[in-house]
Design an enzyme around this catalytic site. Structure first.
Site, PDB file in Angstrom:
ATOM      1  N   GLY A   1       5.426  -0.029  -6.445  1.00  0.00           N
ATOM      2  CA  GLY A   1       4.682   1.185  -6.077  1.00  0.00           C
ATOM      3  C   GLY A   1       3.173   0.981  -6.208  1.00  0.00           C
ATOM      4  O   GLY A   1       2.706  -0.129  -6.488  1.00  0.00           O
TER       5      GLY A   1
ATOM      6  N   SER B   1      12.397   3.314  -2.822  1.00  0.00           N
ATOM      7  CA  SER B   1      12.467   4.674  -2.265  1.00  0.00           C
ATOM      8  C   SER B   1      11.095   5.145  -1.813  1.00  0.00           C
ATOM      9  O   SER B   1      10.980   5.984  -0.924  1.00  0.00           O
ATOM     10  CB  SER B   1      13.057   5.648  -3.285  1.00  0.00           C
ATOM     11  OG  SER B   1      12.234   5.698  -4.431  1.00  0.00           O
TER      12      SER B   1
ATOM     13  N   SER C   1       0.657  12.096 -16.893  1.00  0.00           N
ATOM     14  CA  SER C   1      -0.339  12.623 -15.959  1.00  0.00           C
ATOM     15  C   SER C   1      -1.189  13.693 -16.626  1.00  0.00           C
ATOM     16  O   SER C   1      -0.705  14.430 -17.498  1.00  0.00           O
ATOM     17  CB  SER C   1       0.410  13.222 -14.763  1.00  0.00           C
ATOM     18  OG  SER C   1      -0.453  14.043 -14.007  1.00  0.00           O
TER      19      SER C   1
ATOM     20  N   TYR D   1       7.771  18.641 -10.922  1.00  0.00           N
ATOM     21  CA  TYR D   1       7.224  17.292 -11.143  1.00  0.00           C
ATOM     22  C   TYR D   1       6.433  17.247 -12.450  1.00  0.00           C
ATOM     23  O   TYR D   1       6.666  16.392 -13.311  1.00  0.00           O
ATOM     24  CB  TYR D   1       6.325  16.868  -9.974  1.00  0.00           C
ATOM     25  CG  TYR D   1       5.379  15.757 -10.361  1.00  0.00           C
ATOM     26  CD1 TYR D   1       5.840  14.452 -10.509  1.00  0.00           C
ATOM     27  CD2 TYR D   1       4.037  16.027 -10.637  1.00  0.00           C
ATOM     28  CE1 TYR D   1       4.984  13.443 -10.922  1.00  0.00           C
ATOM     29  CE2 TYR D   1       3.174  15.026 -11.049  1.00  0.00           C
ATOM     30  CZ  TYR D   1       3.651  13.734 -11.196  1.00  0.00           C
ATOM     31  OH  TYR D   1       2.804  12.744 -11.612  1.00  0.00           O
TER      32      TYR D   1
ATOM     33  N   LYS E   1       7.025  15.273 -16.455  1.00  0.00           N
ATOM     34  CA  LYS E   1       6.112  14.464 -17.275  1.00  0.00           C
ATOM     35  C   LYS E   1       6.048  15.025 -18.698  1.00  0.00           C
ATOM     36  O   LYS E   1       6.045  14.276 -19.674  1.00  0.00           O
ATOM     37  CB  LYS E   1       4.716  14.415 -16.639  1.00  0.00           C
ATOM     38  CG  LYS E   1       4.680  13.657 -15.312  1.00  0.00           C
ATOM     39  CD  LYS E   1       5.073  12.194 -15.485  1.00  0.00           C
ATOM     40  CE  LYS E   1       5.310  11.475 -14.183  1.00  0.00           C
ATOM     41  NZ  LYS E   1       5.914  10.142 -14.326  1.00  0.00           N
TER      42      LYS E   1
ATOM     43  N   ASN F   1      -6.959  10.942 -11.620  1.00  0.00           N
ATOM     44  CA  ASN F   1      -6.584  10.758 -10.203  1.00  0.00           C
ATOM     45  C   ASN F   1      -6.785   9.300  -9.744  1.00  0.00           C
ATOM     46  O   ASN F   1      -7.896   8.913  -9.414  1.00  0.00           O
ATOM     47  CB  ASN F   1      -7.412  11.694  -9.325  1.00  0.00           C
ATOM     48  CG  ASN F   1      -6.975  13.133  -9.452  1.00  0.00           C
ATOM     49  OD1 ASN F   1      -6.932  13.669 -10.553  1.00  0.00           O
ATOM     50  ND2 ASN F   1      -6.630  13.772  -8.347  1.00  0.00           N
TER      51      ASN F   1
HETATM   52  N1  UFG Z   1      -7.480  18.003  -1.376  1.00  0.00           N
HETATM   53  C1  UFG Z   1      -8.012  18.510  -0.207  1.00  0.00           C
HETATM   54  N2  UFG Z   1      -7.404  18.147   0.970  1.00  0.00           N
HETATM   55  C2  UFG Z   1      -6.339  17.320   1.029  1.00  0.00           C
HETATM   56  C3  UFG Z   1      -5.802  16.811  -0.173  1.00  0.00           C
HETATM   57  C4  UFG Z   1      -6.402  17.181  -1.356  1.00  0.00           C
HETATM   58  O1  UFG Z   1      -8.985  19.271  -0.219  1.00  0.00           O
HETATM   59  O2  UFG Z   1      -5.847  17.074   2.139  1.00  0.00           O
HETATM   60  C5  UFG Z   1      -8.128  18.353  -2.655  1.00  0.00           C
HETATM   61  C6  UFG Z   1      -7.201  19.098  -3.600  1.00  0.00           C
HETATM   62  O3  UFG Z   1      -7.236  20.482  -3.354  1.00  0.00           O
HETATM   63  C7  UFG Z   1      -7.800  18.712  -4.953  1.00  0.00           C
HETATM   64  C8  UFG Z   1      -8.353  17.310  -4.724  1.00  0.00           C
HETATM   65  O4  UFG Z   1      -8.483  17.167  -3.316  1.00  0.00           O
HETATM   66  O5  UFG Z   1      -8.873  19.553  -5.246  1.00  0.00           O
HETATM   67  C9  UFG Z   1      -7.441  16.209  -5.247  1.00  0.00           C
HETATM   68  O6  UFG Z   1      -6.137  16.434  -4.740  1.00  0.00           O
HETATM   69  P1  UFG Z   1      -4.972  15.355  -4.856  1.00  0.00           P
HETATM   70  O7  UFG Z   1      -3.768  15.923  -4.199  1.00  0.00           O
HETATM   71  O8  UFG Z   1      -5.462  14.030  -4.394  1.00  0.00           O
HETATM   72  O9  UFG Z   1      -4.765  15.231  -6.429  1.00  0.00           O
HETATM   73  P2  UFG Z   1      -4.367  16.349  -7.498  1.00  0.00           P
HETATM   74  O10 UFG Z   1      -5.522  16.498  -8.419  1.00  0.00           O
HETATM   75  O11 UFG Z   1      -3.788  17.553  -6.890  1.00  0.00           O
HETATM   76  O12 UFG Z   1      -3.176  15.565  -8.191  1.00  0.00           O
HETATM   77  C10 UFG Z   1      -3.114  15.369  -9.522  1.00  0.00           C
HETATM   78  C11 UFG Z   1      -2.204  14.160  -9.829  1.00  0.00           C
HETATM   79  C12 UFG Z   1      -0.776  14.514  -9.604  1.00  0.00           C
HETATM   80  C13 UFG Z   1      -0.447  15.808 -10.253  1.00  0.00           C
HETATM   81  C14 UFG Z   1      -1.336  16.909  -9.756  1.00  0.00           C
HETATM   82  C15 UFG Z   1      -0.993  18.249 -10.357  1.00  0.00           C
HETATM   83  O13 UFG Z   1      -2.550  13.062  -9.017  1.00  0.00           O
HETATM   84  O14 UFG Z   1       0.029  13.498 -10.180  1.00  0.00           O
HETATM   85  O15 UFG Z   1      -2.669  16.565 -10.090  1.00  0.00           O
HETATM   86  O16 UFG Z   1      -1.745  19.256  -9.805  1.00  0.00           O
HETATM   87  F1  UFG Z   1       0.811  16.191 -10.039  1.00  0.00           F
END
Ligand code: UFG
Length: 340
Positions: free
Chosen positions: A10, A34, A125, A150, A154, A180
Site C-alpha cells: 500500500g 485489495s 490516525s 473507519y 482506529k 495527512n
Molecule cells: N478536500 C477538498 N477537496 C477534495 C478533497 C479534500 O477540499 O477533493 C479538503 C478536505 O475538505 C480537507 C482537506 O482537503 O479540508 C484534506 O482532506 P483529505 O480527504 O485529504 O484528508 P482528511 O484530513 O479528511 O483525512 C484525514 C486522514 C484520514 C481520516 C480523516 C478523518 O487522512 O485517515 O482525516 O476525517 F480518516
C-alpha cells in the site's frame, strides 16, 4: 532481522518497506492486493535492489494467519498497515470495516502473543482526536467520539492493543497517529494509487493537473481560518516511513518507556486547502482549475500535530517540506501517465 509488514504494497506500507530494506532489514509482506497492485513489488525492487518475501492473502482468514506465524517464528517485529481506509465507504458498509480492521488486528495479535513475539507497530490516525480543543494537538488530547466507522476502528484498535499490552509483559506496541500523509518516493517508482475517484486532496489535485479530473472542488471556504478553508498537517510519506523504522528500533533496543506508547506523526505546521493549491501551482508552474463548493460532512476545521514528544522520545522530526511533497506527488502522477 526479519520484519513483517502487513499491507506492505500500500501507499505508506511500500515506502516503509523501502526504508527498512535500505537499512538492511529483511522484509516479509502480507497483502491481499485489495487496495494495491502487484506492480508495487517491482517498484520496491527497483529502488532497493532487493525483493521482499511476499504472501498474498487476506488477514481475515484466521487459519492462514496462524499458519503464517507457525512458519515464521523468527520475526523481530510487525508493522501493521493492512486496513481499509475510506471514510465514506466505512459509513456505507460499517461491518466490512469492523471485519477488515478489527478482526484482522485480533487475529494478528493472537498469533503474535501465542508465538511470544514482542514488537508491534500500529497505523493509527489523528482522526482519533476529532475536532481538538487545543492546537497543536498533543498526544494527551482526549480521544473524541469517532465521526465514522473507519475512525472508530482506529480508536478500538488502539484499545485492543492497550489491553493486550497490559496482559502480556513480553509484548511491546507503539501506535503511530498519522496526520495527512502525501507525496511519493523521489524516484517516482512508488507512490499513491487511489482506486477510482480520489477522496483525498493531493491525489485529486494531481489527477486534475494531469487532465483526468476537470477541476478540484474545495469543500468550503467559510471556516474560521485565515482564508476560510480547512487546515491540515501534510506530512511527506518518506518522512512518515522513516518514523516507522525509528519506532521499530526503539522497540528492538528496548528503549520504550512503557509497553504501549503513542506518538503523533506530523510536521507541526498547518496548511489550508488554498495554500496547498497555491503551493502546487507554484511548484509545478501551472494553474490548477478549482472551485469552491459546500462543506464536506465530517471535516474538522483544523488539525496539526504537536511534534515535541516524537522529537524528544523518538529523536525523529520531518525533514521534507510541503514543496518537496507536492513536487514528488506530481512527478509520480506524470510517471503514472507514462506507464498506464
Ligand atoms: N478536500 C477538498 N477537496 C477534495 C478533497 C479534500 O477540499 O477533493 C479538503 C478536505 O475538505 C480537507 C482537506 O482537503 O479540508 C484534506 O482532506 P483529505 O480527504 O485529504 O484528508 P482528511 O484530513 O479528511 O483525512 C484525514 C486522514 C484520514 C481520516 C480523516 C478523518 O487522512 O485517515 O482525516 O476525517 F480518516
Amino acid at each position: 532481522m526479519k520484519i513483517l509488514v502487513t499491507g506492505g504494497l500500500g501507499f505508506i506500507g511500500s515506502h516503509t518497506v523501502v526504508e527498512l530494506q535500505q537499512k538492511n532489514y529483511e522484509v516479509v509482506i502480507i497483502d491481499n492486493l485489495s487496495n494495491s497492485s502487484i506492480d508495487v513489488l517491482s517498484g520496491i525492487e527497483k529502488i532497493t535492489g532487493k525483493t521482499p518475501e511476499f504472501h498474498n492473502f487476506d488477514l481475515c482468514e484466521r487459519e492462514k494467519v496462524n499458519q503464517f506465524f507457525k512458519n515464521h517464528q523468527d520475526l523481530s517485529g510487525i508493522i501493521h498497515f493492512a486496513a481499509s481506509k475510506a471514510v465514506g465507504e466505512s459509513v456505507e458498509n460499517p461491518l466490512l470495516y469492523y471485519e477488515n480492521n478489527i478482526n484482522t488486528l485480533v487475529y494478528l495479535l493472537k498469533a503474535q502473543t501465542q508465538f511470544q513475539q514482542a514488537n508491534f507497530i500500529f497505523s493509527s490516525s489523528c482522526t482519533v482526536y476529532g475536532e481538538a480543543d487545543k492546537l497543536p494537538i498533543t498526544e494527551d488530547a482526549p480521544v473524541k467520539q469517532a465521526e465514522s466507522p473507519y475512525g472508530n476502528t482506529k480508536q478500538i484498535g488502539e484499545e485492543i492493543i492497550r489491553d493486550t499490552a497490559k496482559t502480556y509483559s513480553h509484548f511491546k506496541a507503539i501506535a503511530l497517529r498519522y496526520f495527512n500523509p502525501i507525496g511519493a518516493h523521489e524516484s517516482a517508482e512508488i507512490g499513491e494509487l487511489p482506486i477510482g475517484t480520489p477522496q483525498n486532496l493531493v491525489p485529486y489535485i494531481t489527477q486534475t493537473a494531469a487532465g483526468i479530473r476537470n477541476e478540484l472542488s474545495i469543500f468550503g471556504d467559510d471556516y474560521p481560518t485565515v482564508d476560510g478553508t480547512c487546515i491540515r498537517d501534510y506530512i511527506h510519506v518518506v518522512d512518515l516511513a522513516k518514523a516507522h523504522v525509528v519506532a521499530l528500533e526503539r522497540q528492538l533496543q528496548d528503549s520504550c518507556k512503557t509497553n504501549f506508547e503513542v506518538f503523533n506523526l506530523g510536521t507541526g505546521k498547518g496548511s489550508s486547502v488554498k495554500e496547498v493549491v497555491q503551493t502546487f501551482e507554484r511548484v509545478t508552474n501551472q494553474e490548477l482549475p478549482h472551485k469552491i463548493v459546500s462543506r464536506r460532512e465530517g471535516d474538522v476545521v483544523a488539525a496539526y500535530a504537536d511534534t515535541q514528544k516524537a522529537k524528544n522520545e523518538l529523536g525523529w522530526a520531518t525533514k521534507l517540506t510541503l514543496d518537496d511533497a507536492l513536487a514528488s506527488a506530481w512527478k509520480w502522477q506524470l510517471k503514472l501517465r507514462q506507464t498506464h
